[in-house]
Design a protein around this motif. Structure first.
Motif, PDB file in Angstrom:
ATOM      1  N   THR A  41       0.832  -1.211   0.000  1.00 31.00           N
ATOM      2  CA  THR A  41       0.000   0.000   0.000  1.00 31.00           C
ATOM      3  C   THR A  41       0.859   1.250   0.000  1.00 31.00           C
ATOM      4  N   ARG A  42       2.192   1.075   0.054  1.00 31.30           N
ATOM      5  CA  ARG A  42       3.001   2.289   0.036  1.00 31.30           C
ATOM      6  C   ARG A  42       3.002   2.882  -1.365  1.00 31.30           C
ATOM      7  N   ALA A  43       3.268   4.191  -1.435  1.00 28.91           N
ATOM      8  CA  ALA A  43       3.204   4.886  -2.721  1.00 28.91           C
ATOM      9  C   ALA A  43       4.303   4.402  -3.661  1.00 28.91           C
ATOM     10  N   MET A  44       3.977   4.383  -4.942  1.00 24.31           N
ATOM     11  CA  MET A  44       4.980   4.029  -5.945  1.00 24.31           C
ATOM     12  C   MET A  44       6.048   5.108  -5.977  1.00 24.31           C
ATOM     13  N   ARG A  45       7.324   4.699  -6.046  1.00 26.60           N
ATOM     14  CA  ARG A  45       8.411   5.690  -6.081  1.00 26.60           C
ATOM     15  C   ARG A  45       8.877   5.899  -7.516  1.00 26.60           C
ATOM     16  N   PRO A  46       9.528   7.021  -7.776  1.00 20.14           N
ATOM     17  CA  PRO A  46      10.024   7.275  -9.138  1.00 20.14           C
ATOM     18  C   PRO A  46      10.900   6.110  -9.603  1.00 20.14           C
ATOM     19  N   GLY A  47      10.672   5.649 -10.801  1.00 19.43           N
ATOM     20  CA  GLY A  47      11.477   4.550 -11.355  1.00 19.43           C
ATOM     21  C   GLY A  47      10.870   3.181 -11.101  1.00 19.43           C
ATOM     22  N   GLU A  48       9.896   3.092 -10.226  1.00 14.14           N
ATOM     23  CA  GLU A  48       9.241   1.806  -9.959  1.00 14.14           C
ATOM     24  C   GLU A  48       8.099   1.562 -10.945  1.00 14.14           C
ATOM     25  N   THR A  49       7.786   0.295 -11.171  1.00 12.28           N
ATOM     26  CA  THR A  49       6.723  -0.063 -12.103  1.00 12.28           C
ATOM     27  C   THR A  49       5.748  -1.024 -11.420  1.00 12.28           C
ATOM     28  N   ASP A  50       4.469  -0.767 -11.586  1.00 15.44           N
ATOM     29  CA  ASP A  50       3.436  -1.643 -11.034  1.00 15.44           C
ATOM     30  C   ASP A  50       3.529  -3.024 -11.691  1.00 15.44           C
ATOM     31  N   GLY A  51       3.561  -4.073 -10.891  1.00 11.48           N
ATOM     32  CA  GLY A  51       3.643  -5.435 -11.429  1.00 11.48           C
ATOM     33  C   GLY A  51       5.071  -5.879 -11.675  1.00 11.48           C
ATOM     34  N   VAL A  52       6.034  -4.982 -11.418  1.00 10.65           N
ATOM     35  CA  VAL A  52       7.449  -5.348 -11.549  1.00 10.65           C
ATOM     36  C   VAL A  52       8.110  -5.260 -10.164  1.00 10.65           C
ATOM     37  N   ASP A  53       8.107  -4.040  -9.603  1.00 12.17           N
ATOM     38  CA  ASP A  53       8.691  -3.862  -8.266  1.00 12.17           C
ATOM     39  C   ASP A  53       7.712  -4.336  -7.194  1.00 12.17           C
ATOM     40  N   TYR A  54       6.511  -3.901  -7.306  1.00 11.26           N
ATOM     41  CA  TYR A  54       5.411  -4.316  -6.431  1.00 11.26           C
ATOM     42  C   TYR A  54       4.122  -4.285  -7.232  1.00 11.26           C
ATOM     43  N   PHE A  55       3.087  -4.901  -6.664  1.00  6.68           N
ATOM     44  CA  PHE A  55       1.725  -4.571  -7.070  1.00  6.68           C
ATOM     45  C   PHE A  55       1.243  -3.511  -6.084  1.00  6.68           C
ATOM     46  N   GLU A  60      -7.731   0.174   1.214  1.00  7.07           N
ATOM     47  CA  GLU A  60      -9.029  -0.506   1.156  1.00  7.07           C
ATOM     48  C   GLU A  60      -8.937  -1.780   0.317  1.00  7.07           C
ATOM     49  N   GLU A  61      -8.325  -1.645  -0.846  1.00  9.21           N
ATOM     50  CA  GLU A  61      -8.150  -2.825  -1.713  1.00  9.21           C
ATOM     51  C   GLU A  61      -7.389  -3.931  -0.983  1.00  9.21           C
ATOM     52  N   PHE A  62      -6.305  -3.528  -0.313  1.00 10.71           N
ATOM     53  CA  PHE A  62      -5.470  -4.501   0.386  1.00 10.71           C
ATOM     54  C   PHE A  62      -6.269  -5.212   1.487  1.00 10.71           C
ATOM     55  N   GLU A  63      -7.019  -4.433   2.242  1.00 13.28           N
ATOM     56  CA  GLU A  63      -7.785  -5.034   3.339  1.00 13.28           C
ATOM     57  C   GLU A  63      -8.888  -5.951   2.821  1.00 13.28           C
ATOM     58  N   ASN A  64      -9.456  -5.603   1.675  1.00 15.22           N
ATOM     59  CA  ASN A  64     -10.424  -6.506   1.042  1.00 15.22           C
ATOM     60  C   ASN A  64      -9.771  -7.830   0.658  1.00 15.22           C
ATOM     61  N   LEU A  65      -8.563  -7.739   0.098  1.00 17.38           N
ATOM     62  CA  LEU A  65      -7.842  -8.953  -0.316  1.00 17.38           C
ATOM     63  C   LEU A  65      -7.496  -9.815   0.904  1.00 17.38           C
ATOM     64  N   TYR A  74       1.008 -11.542   4.984  1.00 19.46           N
ATOM     65  CA  TYR A  74       1.125 -10.089   4.930  1.00 19.46           C
ATOM     66  C   TYR A  74       1.567  -9.582   6.294  1.00 19.46           C
ATOM     67  N   ALA A  75       2.055  -8.343   6.312  1.00 18.99           N
ATOM     68  CA  ALA A  75       2.448  -7.697   7.563  1.00 18.99           C
ATOM     69  C   ALA A  75       2.270  -6.198   7.374  1.00 18.99           C
ATOM     70  N   LYS A  76       2.179  -5.498   8.488  1.00 16.10           N
ATOM     71  CA  LYS A  76       2.050  -4.043   8.429  1.00 16.10           C
ATOM     72  C   LYS A  76       3.328  -3.462   9.012  1.00 16.10           C
ATOM     73  N   TYR A  77       4.037  -2.614   8.252  1.00 19.30           N
ATOM     74  CA  TYR A  77       5.205  -1.907   8.772  1.00 19.30           C
ATOM     75  C   TYR A  77       4.864  -0.437   8.791  1.00 19.30           C
ATOM     76  N   VAL A  78       5.058   0.202   9.947  1.00 21.84           N
ATOM     77  CA  VAL A  78       4.659   1.585  10.127  1.00 21.84           C
ATOM     78  C   VAL A  78       3.204   1.689   9.693  1.00 21.84           C
ATOM     79  N   ASP A  79       2.913   2.320   8.582  1.00 22.39           N
ATOM     80  CA  ASP A  79       1.501   2.480   8.240  1.00 22.39           C
ATOM     81  C   ASP A  79       1.135   1.782   6.939  1.00 22.39           C
ATOM     82  N   ASN A  80       2.037   0.941   6.448  1.00 20.82           N
ATOM     83  CA  ASN A  80       1.765   0.323   5.163  1.00 20.82           C
ATOM     84  C   ASN A  80       1.741  -1.205   5.235  1.00 20.82           C
ATOM     85  N   TYR A  81       0.872  -1.778   4.403  1.00 16.65           N
ATOM     86  CA  TYR A  81       0.815  -3.229   4.278  1.00 16.65           C
ATOM     87  C   TYR A  81       1.811  -3.716   3.222  1.00 16.65           C
ATOM     88  N   TYR A  82       2.358  -4.889   3.469  1.00 14.58           N
ATOM     89  CA  TYR A  82       3.177  -5.605   2.481  1.00 14.58           C
ATOM     90  C   TYR A  82       2.721  -7.063   2.504  1.00 14.58           C
TER      91      TYR A  82
END
Lengths: 204, 204
Positions: A41-55, A60-65, A74-82
């Motif tokens: 759920t963390r924001a995409m960073r410059p140079g990253e690609t959806d489906g390559v570095d992360y999905f 909300e989407e993550f919690e539904n999944l 899965y785990a939550k670090y600080v405020d983001n899910y992985y």
């Protein structure tokens, strides 16, 4: 020749044992292994690609999944899910490709619950002294933190019983060769392939 | 580091599949494997040594050992017994050495009954056509015998379900590499070694 599904391999072990190093070296050699792409759920960073570095997903989407049991762990670090998306893993295996997951012990135990047919490899430190050295030499931890992590590592080692294989990481090259042997021999297991072999005979 | 017992590996498969060739090539490379020495009632020949080529026994001794379940498998050819002595295998394993047994399917099934903790590897022909070629090319068999052996081979392949691994013998070098991976990975199985690893941790 054999129309076989891929296998999910999980490499885990206590922090400081060298999981990342073994995984990197393995991927330099075993080019047909697929690395499991995580979801976050963390924001995409410059140079990253959806489906390559992360999905990348919204919270909300993550919690539904999570609710739909669509994450192998899965785990939550600080405020983001992985987490590890089940769908990506299953689709990759269905193509006949092996998926490789390098992960902390807590996550591996979740994968074990959700995907028991995976092959679980525990990376073992050459000794607790050596493990301590490796944690200290990261240089990022205070003395107290080191002792805590070491205590944690002892607990994690007790979880070895849930694993299929134990590989001691005394030398990276040896550990990688052992993981490669495990990958090769798992593909030779009769229960995985006997049906296909029998089909070949019937077809002749 | 790990005080481990040896493992009994059994290589078997239909006649003509190339078991002997794979075994010979493997022994040229894996010098720490112990070949299982058979027991026989046939007379010792010039140049042979008791306990090296065979263990030589009288018919009465051999039949006593059969009764005492001291043979992992045995068969009678013409008027002589041949078999695998349990004691030699167990003593070798206790020294921490692996024992390798290359054997016909019928014998392997007996070993499975008497020593289920062995690791059973089935050598599979690349195809039935290829198997037929190999049997024919031995040049020692009539057409009828070839057809009989081929029929027999089909039956033997049905026994694959009792094995742990299946290795296709398309190329000897590939088959040998696969058997080597199986040997290596079997030594990494958690259920074999977790106890010893935990002891190491407790000792520190």
């Amino acid at each position: 020749m054999i129309d076989e599904k891929g296998i999910l391999f999980i490499l885990s072990g206590p922090s400081g044992v060298g999981k990342g190093t073994v995984r990197k070296r393995l991927f330099e050699k075993a080019t047909d292994l697929q690395y499991s792409i995580s979801m976050t759920t963390r924001a995409m960073r410059p140079g990253e690609t959806d489906g390559v570095d992360y999905f990348y997903k919204s919270k909300e989407e993550f919690e539904n999944l999570i609710e739909q049991n669509e994450l192998l762990e899965y785990a939550k670090y600080v405020d983001n899910y992985y987490g590890t998306p089940r769908k990506y893993v299953e689709e990759t295996l269905a193509k006949g490709l092996d998926v490789f997951l390098e992960i902390e012990v807590q996550g591996a135990m979740q994968v074990k619950d959700n995907f028991p047919e995976g092959v679980f490899i525990f990376l073992f430190p050459p000794s607790l002294d050596e493990l301590k050295n490796r944690i200290v030499n990261r240089g990022t931890e205070t003395e107290d933190l080191v002792l805590n992590r070491l205590k944690e590592a002892r607990k994690e080692i007790e979880m070895m019983d849930a694993y299929d294989y134990v590989v001691v990481n005394d030398q990276v090259d040896h550990a990688v060769a052992k993981v490669e042997a495990i990958i090769q021999s798992e593909h030779l297991k009769r229960e995985r392939i006997a049906k296909q072999y029998k089909k070949i005979l019937e077809a002749e």
